[in-house]
Design a protein around this motif. Structure first.
Motif, PDB file in Angstrom:
ATOM      1  N   HIS A  36     -86.677 -43.014 -51.376  1.00 42.23           N
ATOM      2  CA  HIS A  36     -86.683 -41.550 -51.304  1.00 42.23           C
ATOM      3  C   HIS A  36     -85.725 -41.103 -50.216  1.00 42.23           C
ATOM      4  O   HIS A  36     -85.712 -41.658 -49.117  1.00 42.23           O
ATOM      5  CB  HIS A  36     -88.089 -41.017 -51.011  1.00 42.23           C
ATOM      6  CG  HIS A  36     -89.025 -41.157 -52.176  1.00 42.23           C
ATOM      7  ND1 HIS A  36     -89.679 -42.340 -52.476  1.00 42.23           N
ATOM      8  CD2 HIS A  36     -89.409 -40.256 -53.134  1.00 42.23           C
ATOM      9  CE1 HIS A  36     -90.426 -42.155 -53.554  1.00 42.23           C
ATOM     10  NE2 HIS A  36     -90.285 -40.913 -53.970  1.00 42.23           N
ATOM     11  N   TYR A  37     -84.927 -40.099 -50.546  1.00 44.64           N
ATOM     12  CA  TYR A  37     -83.930 -39.604 -49.596  1.00 44.64           C
ATOM     13  C   TYR A  37     -84.074 -38.100 -49.466  1.00 44.64           C
ATOM     14  O   TYR A  37     -84.118 -37.379 -50.476  1.00 44.64           O
ATOM     15  CB  TYR A  37     -82.520 -39.976 -50.068  1.00 44.64           C
ATOM     16  CG  TYR A  37     -81.425 -39.408 -49.197  1.00 44.64           C
ATOM     17  CD1 TYR A  37     -81.197 -39.911 -47.916  1.00 44.64           C
ATOM     18  CD2 TYR A  37     -80.634 -38.356 -49.660  1.00 44.64           C
ATOM     19  CE1 TYR A  37     -80.197 -39.386 -47.119  1.00 44.64           C
ATOM     20  CE2 TYR A  37     -79.627 -37.825 -48.872  1.00 44.64           C
ATOM     21  CZ  TYR A  37     -79.415 -38.343 -47.606  1.00 44.64           C
ATOM     22  OH  TYR A  37     -78.421 -37.817 -46.807  1.00 44.64           O
ATOM     23  N   ASP A  38     -84.149 -37.623 -48.255  1.00 42.89           N
ATOM     24  CA  ASP A  38     -84.342 -36.199 -47.988  1.00 42.89           C
ATOM     25  C   ASP A  38     -83.004 -35.474 -48.006  1.00 42.89           C
ATOM     26  O   ASP A  38     -82.463 -35.089 -46.976  1.00 42.89           O
ATOM     27  CB  ASP A  38     -85.038 -36.003 -46.640  1.00 42.89           C
ATOM     28  CG  ASP A  38     -85.419 -34.545 -46.392  1.00 42.89           C
ATOM     29  OD1 ASP A  38     -85.477 -33.780 -47.389  1.00 42.89           O
ATOM     30  OD2 ASP A  38     -85.635 -34.174 -45.231  1.00 42.89           O
ATOM     31  N   THR A  40     -79.730 -34.092 -51.251  1.00 39.93           N
ATOM     32  CA  THR A  40     -79.329 -34.064 -52.652  1.00 39.93           C
ATOM     33  C   THR A  40     -78.597 -35.343 -53.036  1.00 39.93           C
ATOM     34  O   THR A  40     -78.292 -36.196 -52.189  1.00 39.93           O
ATOM     35  CB  THR A  40     -78.412 -32.868 -52.936  1.00 39.93           C
ATOM     36  OG1 THR A  40     -77.169 -33.059 -52.230  1.00 39.93           O
ATOM     37  CG2 THR A  40     -79.058 -31.559 -52.500  1.00 39.93           C
ATOM     38  N   ASN A  69     -75.568 -31.484 -57.679  1.00 42.37           N
ATOM     39  CA  ASN A  69     -76.530 -30.876 -56.760  1.00 42.37           C
ATOM     40  C   ASN A  69     -77.543 -29.985 -57.469  1.00 42.37           C
ATOM     41  O   ASN A  69     -78.430 -29.421 -56.829  1.00 42.37           O
ATOM     42  CB  ASN A  69     -75.797 -30.061 -55.688  1.00 42.37           C
ATOM     43  CG  ASN A  69     -75.363 -30.923 -54.512  1.00 42.37           C
ATOM     44  OD1 ASN A  69     -75.957 -31.964 -54.241  1.00 42.37           O
ATOM     45  ND2 ASN A  69     -74.323 -30.500 -53.813  1.00 42.37           N
ATOM     46  N   LYS A  71     -80.749 -29.014 -59.891  1.00 45.04           N
ATOM     47  CA  LYS A  71     -82.088 -29.587 -59.978  1.00 45.04           C
ATOM     48  C   LYS A  71     -82.248 -30.367 -61.274  1.00 45.04           C
ATOM     49  O   LYS A  71     -81.964 -29.868 -62.368  1.00 45.04           O
ATOM     50  CB  LYS A  71     -83.142 -28.463 -59.918  1.00 45.04           C
ATOM     51  CG  LYS A  71     -84.561 -28.968 -59.741  1.00 45.04           C
ATOM     52  CD  LYS A  71     -84.760 -29.601 -58.375  1.00 45.04           C
ATOM     53  CE  LYS A  71     -86.209 -30.014 -58.155  1.00 45.04           C
ATOM     54  NZ  LYS A  71     -86.396 -30.741 -56.879  1.00 45.04           N
ATOM     55  N   GLN A 212     -84.458 -41.915 -55.257  1.00 42.63           N
ATOM     56  CA  GLN A 212     -84.864 -40.543 -55.543  1.00 42.63           C
ATOM     57  C   GLN A 212     -84.424 -39.595 -54.428  1.00 42.63           C
ATOM     58  O   GLN A 212     -84.673 -39.843 -53.254  1.00 42.63           O
ATOM     59  CB  GLN A 212     -86.379 -40.486 -55.741  1.00 42.63           C
ATOM     60  CG  GLN A 212     -86.834 -41.325 -56.940  1.00 42.63           C
ATOM     61  CD  GLN A 212     -88.338 -41.320 -57.121  1.00 42.63           C
ATOM     62  OE1 GLN A 212     -88.946 -40.261 -57.275  1.00 42.63           O
ATOM     63  NE2 GLN A 212     -88.950 -42.497 -57.102  1.00 42.63           N
ATOM     64  N   THR A 213     -83.771 -38.517 -54.825  1.00 41.48           N
ATOM     65  CA  THR A 213     -83.298 -37.503 -53.884  1.00 41.48           C
ATOM     66  C   THR A 213     -84.095 -36.218 -54.110  1.00 41.48           C
ATOM     67  O   THR A 213     -84.965 -36.155 -54.966  1.00 41.48           O
ATOM     68  CB  THR A 213     -81.797 -37.239 -54.084  1.00 41.48           C
ATOM     69  OG1 THR A 213     -81.595 -36.557 -55.339  1.00 41.48           O
ATOM     70  CG2 THR A 213     -80.999 -38.548 -54.091  1.00 41.48           C
ATOM     71  N   SER A 214     -83.738 -35.194 -53.361  1.00 42.27           N
ATOM     72  CA  SER A 214     -84.470 -33.927 -53.470  1.00 42.27           C
ATOM     73  C   SER A 214     -84.221 -33.214 -54.787  1.00 42.27           C
ATOM     74  O   SER A 214     -84.997 -32.337 -55.182  1.00 42.27           O
ATOM     75  CB  SER A 214     -84.089 -33.005 -52.299  1.00 42.27           C
ATOM     76  OG  SER A 214     -82.694 -32.716 -52.328  1.00 42.27           O
ATOM     77  N   ASN A 215     -83.142 -33.573 -55.494  1.00 44.45           N
ATOM     78  CA  ASN A 215     -82.841 -32.875 -56.750  1.00 44.45           C
ATOM     79  C   ASN A 215     -82.682 -33.798 -57.957  1.00 44.45           C
ATOM     80  O   ASN A 215     -82.435 -33.324 -59.069  1.00 44.45           O
ATOM     81  CB  ASN A 215     -81.562 -32.048 -56.604  1.00 44.45           C
ATOM     82  CG  ASN A 215     -80.310 -32.911 -56.545  1.00 44.45           C
ATOM     83  OD1 ASN A 215     -80.205 -33.804 -55.700  1.00 44.45           O
ATOM     84  ND2 ASN A 215     -79.363 -32.664 -57.434  1.00 44.45           N
TER      85      ASN A 215
END
Length: 247
Positions: A36-38, A40, A69, A71, A212-215
């Motif tokens: 997991h990456y905080d 995009t 970038n 969603k 997994q990123t934020s988007n």
């Protein structure tokens, strides 16, 4: 023979100029990634300069930052070595036709970069668990699943279930089909009319999946077994046909 060796040395040095940071890290697949990456997808690519420095430049050149970038996006990220191999092939073709080599990535028309990079981008988020099984040697039983890339190219995504092979005694092995580790593949479909035939798909294995990123999610491709664009001659011909930008 001497001329051939000198020419190959020249192209090897040239790749260093084109892609900048030729570090030892390029010769280790894609390293260890956080699941997991905080940030995009683009933030992650920009942060991993050791693997994706040239990829980020290509993303900028073809103006796909906003797409990556948005969603809900899946990106099969080709490493810098994959891009390096495609550019090397392009320079070989230019040399053989008596034309000057390229020295920077922006000498290839941005439309060409956009066309081929779009093959790696998918709307919606697909983790390894969301993608069906593929057996590249038995596509009639385990065909994976057809997907249309962001650029409209017909592609195939599938998870290869490896076998477990155990040595029972000397020179005698037990094989358990599909019980081993799982590896995600993205494949370019050469012939949509006969997908199950030999050579109908060009397969690219994933080295690290489910970043997994934020988007969205990134699947980092294994660069040793992949060249940017899947079919090298297609990328080379497109770049030459569109016109090399000489400065």
């Amino acid at each position: 023979m001497k001329k051939y060796i000198i020419r190959n040395l020249f192209f090897t040095c040239l790749m260093g100029l084109i892609l900048g940071s030729c570090q030892d890290k390029y010769f280790i697949d894609s390293g260890v990634h956080e699941s997991h990456y905080d940030g995009t997808v683009v933030d992650y690519i920009k942060m991993r300069k050791d693997v994706f420095d040239s990829l980020y430049k290509v993303i900028q050149l073809c103006e796909l930052e906003s797409v990556l970038n948005q969603k809900g996006v899946t990106f099969f990220a080709p490493g810098d070595q994959s891009i390096r191999k495609a550019v090397f092939a392009l320079n070989e073709a230019l040399y053989l036709t008596g034309r000057d080599s390229i020295y920077t990535l922006d000498q290839v028309d941005p439309a060409v970069w956009r066309e081929y990079l779009s093959m790696y981008i998918y709307n919606d988020t697909y983790l390894l668990k969301d993608i069906p099984q593929v057996d590249t040697l038995n596509l009639n039983i385990y065909p994976g699943q057809g997907f249309e890339s962001y650029g409209g190219t017909n592609m195939n995504l599938g998870v290869n279930y490896n076998d477990v092979i155990s040595e029972i005694r000397e020179d005698e092995f037990q094989i358990v089909k599909y019980a081993g580790y799982r590896q995600l593949f993205i494949s370019y479909i050469r012939n949509t009319g006969n997908v199950g035939s030999f050579g109908s798909m060009v397969n690219a294995p994933v080295a690290t999946s489910d970043i997994q990123t934020s988007n969205g999610v990134i699947h980092a491709l294994e660069y040793r077994r992949h060249t940017f664009g899947f079919v090298t001659s297609n990328f080379v011909n497109a770049a030459i046909t569109k016109g090399i930008i000489y400065k």
